[in-house]
Design an enzyme around this catalytic site. Structure first.
Site, PDB file in Angstrom:
ATOM      1  N   ASP A   1       0.859  -1.180   0.000  1.00 26.19           N
ATOM      2  CA  ASP A   1       0.000   0.000   0.000  1.00 26.19           C
ATOM      3  C   ASP A   1       0.891   1.225   0.000  1.00 26.19           C
ATOM      4  OD1 ASP A   1      -2.428  -1.404   0.059  1.00 26.19           O
ATOM      5  OD2 ASP A   1      -2.483  -1.451   2.243  1.00 26.19           O
TER       6      ASP A   1
ATOM      7  N   ASP B   1      -7.074  -1.333  -4.599  1.00 26.79           N
ATOM      8  CA  ASP B   1      -8.134  -0.927  -3.685  1.00 26.79           C
ATOM      9  C   ASP B   1      -9.051   0.106  -4.333  1.00 26.79           C
ATOM     10  OD1 ASP B   1      -6.968  -2.585  -1.753  1.00 26.79           O
ATOM     11  OD2 ASP B   1      -5.787  -0.945  -0.909  1.00 26.79           O
TER      12      ASP B   1
END
Length: 182
Positions: free
Chosen positions: A130, A146
């Site tokens: 991330d 995401d």
């Protein structure tokens, strides 16, 4: 109740849209993660637009907000299940909008599943990369996969609210005048 046709296409066209959206989401996700891992130090924060948008490289062993970090293997199994369902449903899609929904979802799930399968610490237990941080909006760090998944869910809700089926048809609700017989 009548049915209205909205953006109905053949199954081959819909499958091409699913594949194209999935390929785009997956490709952008994996390319961005490759660049992040190769150019940032884990934990490093790089302001992009001041505190509005920052790159912050983290490895996420869980779900959103790093929840259930000890359950990585469950997310791996769930992702495989979602991919199976998408492939099964894809043959029934006759709507460009629904094809985009399933394509974005497929690309996003495949992006994070690739991390879980092939990144450290081990096969099936890998941590998701991330790096996108928008502290003013939500206190989370996320990635392109995401974004693709969330975008697919927003479109899913809009199509569902509008009553558009996988085949592109839309159920029309009777107007108040028609319902009262006026």
């Amino acid at each position: 109740m009548g049915a209205e046709r909205a953006a109905k296409v053949g199954s081959a066209t819909a499958l091409l849209v699913v594949a194209g959206a999935a390929f785009a989401a997956y490709g952008l996700d994996q390319l961005s993660k490759f660049l992040v891992v190769g150019n940032l130090t884990e934990g490093e924060i790089v302001p992009v637009l001041g505190s509005v948008l920052e790159w912050q490289f983290v490895r996420n062993p869980g779900a959103a907000f790093s929840l259930a970090s000890g359950m990585t293997w469950i997310f791996t199994i769930l992702a495989a299940g979602v991919i199976t369902v998408i492939i099964w449903f894809a043959r029934r899609i006759r709507s460009i909008a629904w094809a985009v929904v399933f394509g974005l979802l497929l690309g996003g799930v495949l992006g994070n599943l690739t991390d879980r399968l092939f990144r450290e610490p081990s096969f099936g237990l890998g941590h998701v990369v991330d790096f996108i941080s928008t502290p003013w909006l939500i206190p989370a760090i996320y990635n392109i996969a995401d974004i693709a998944i969330v975008s697919s869910m927003v479109i899913f809700m809009m199509l569902t609210i509008r009553g558009i089926g996988l085949d592109g048809s839309r159920e029309l609700r009777p107007s108040k005048a028609a319902a009262t017989g006026a």
